[in-house]
Design a protein around this motif. Structure first.
Motif, mmCIF file in Angstrom:
data_model
loop_
_atom_site.group_PDB
_atom_site.id
_atom_site.type_symbol
_atom_site.label_atom_id
_atom_site.label_comp_id
_atom_site.label_asym_id
_atom_site.label_seq_id
_atom_site.Cartn_x
_atom_site.Cartn_y
_atom_site.Cartn_z
ATOM 1 N N VAL A 59 -101.472 78.369 35.082
ATOM 2 C CA VAL A 59 -100.200 78.904 34.447
ATOM 3 C C VAL A 59 -100.319 79.842 33.363
ATOM 4 N N PRO A 60 -99.297 80.806 33.539
ATOM 5 C CA PRO A 60 -98.843 81.542 31.890
ATOM 6 C C PRO A 60 -98.625 80.507 30.842
ATOM 7 N N LEU A 61 -99.272 81.357 29.750
ATOM 8 C CA LEU A 61 -99.081 81.019 28.633
ATOM 9 C C LEU A 61 -97.186 80.686 27.872
ATOM 10 N N GLY A 72 -93.932 67.000 25.412
ATOM 11 C CA GLY A 72 -93.997 66.076 25.860
ATOM 12 C C GLY A 72 -93.865 65.459 27.866
ATOM 13 N N GLU A 73 -92.716 66.606 28.524
ATOM 14 C CA GLU A 73 -93.007 66.381 29.692
ATOM 15 C C GLU A 73 -94.518 66.874 30.558
ATOM 16 N N VAL A 74 -95.056 67.416 29.985
ATOM 17 C CA VAL A 74 -96.311 68.036 31.139
ATOM 18 C C VAL A 74 -96.662 67.524 30.882
ATOM 19 N N GLN A 75 -96.894 65.678 29.726
ATOM 20 C CA GLN A 75 -98.125 64.975 29.805
ATOM 21 C C GLN A 75 -97.252 63.856 30.353
ATOM 22 N N SER A 76 -95.966 63.980 30.527
ATOM 23 C CA SER A 76 -95.388 63.092 31.581
ATOM 24 C C SER A 76 -95.654 62.693 32.655
ATOM 25 N N PHE A 88 -95.871 77.073 28.360
ATOM 26 C CA PHE A 88 -95.852 76.295 27.861
ATOM 27 C C PHE A 88 -95.255 76.496 26.696
ATOM 28 N N THR A 89 -94.940 77.294 26.114
ATOM 29 C CA THR A 89 -93.534 77.924 25.301
ATOM 30 C C THR A 89 -92.545 77.225 25.930
ATOM 31 N N ARG A 90 -91.852 77.159 27.076
ATOM 32 C CA ARG A 90 -90.477 77.315 27.617
ATOM 33 C C ARG A 90 -90.574 75.735 27.488
#
Length: 208
Positions: free
Chosen positions: A132-134, A143-147, A137-139
């Motif tokens: 996925v583009p960088l 915590g949502e990604v880890q969840s 991760f800025t948007r």
């Protein structure tokens, strides 16, 4: 403003002519999600088939025990045939041992398949995150990604490794038990099946 909203004139256009903003949301069907989930199990279809065979064999072996018990109570004990009684008792012990071995093998295979599927799913999610583009991760908050990686995938683990196998095992056991009950006495089977909805309703009410 609630008062203004209550006085608003309803849209006179038919539902087909409404714009997507005004059309009521309908149920969305996503059969592709089911296909994606089933695709995770495709590399292990041989082991899954073996688990199904073990489940069926375990259910059939366990169903043989009531027939041996009937012979013990109706034939061996009333007629005083100690040799037959010993053979039937030994048969029940063998049935218990074989059923236990089948259950252990079934649990081992289903757990192994479940863990491998979870590993493949976690690896796929991690590889997707690498592509996925960088800006993603800025948007998105970390915590949502880890969840997504930990909680959402972890919630599937129990379903994949134990719930599905238990569902198949219980369904097979119910079918085999009903067949055995019909072979033993169809009248008691009919009475039991007639009382089943009543006891199911009681269990449902107590469960609530």
């Amino acid at each position: 403003m609630p008062a203004a909203d209550s006085l608003r004139t309803p849209d006179p256009r038919p539902p087909a002519a409404r714009t997507p903003e005004t059309a009521p949301p309908g149920p969305t069907k996503r059969p592709h999600e089911l296909r994606r989930v089933l695709g995770l199990f495709r590399p292990y279809r041989g082991r899954i088939a073996l688990v199904g065979l073990l489940v069926g064999a375990s259910s059939l072996v366990a169903v043989a025990s009531p027939f041996l018990l009937r012979e013990i109570l109706d034939t061996a004990i009333p007629q005083g045939r100690t040799g037959l009684l010993g053979l039937l008792a030994m048969g029940m012990i063998v049935i218990a041992l074989v059923s236990g071995v089948f259950d252990v093998l079934q649990t081992l295979l289903s757990t192994t398949v479940g863990q491998r599927v979870m590993h493949d799913l976690r690896t796929s999610v991690y590889e997707r995150l690498q592509k996925v583009p960088l800006a993603f991760f800025t948007r998105t908050r970390g915590g949502e990604v880890q969840s997504r990686i930990a909680n959402d995938i972890g919630a599937m683990q129990a379903t994949v490794s134990s719930t599905a196998a238990s569902l198949v095992s219980n369904l097979t056991a119910v079918v085999a038990t009903v067949v055995a009950m019909l072979a033993l006495d169809w009248r008691l089977t009919a009475l039991s099946l007639l009382l089943l909805p009543f006891f199911s309703w009681i269990s449902f009410r107590v469960g609530r």
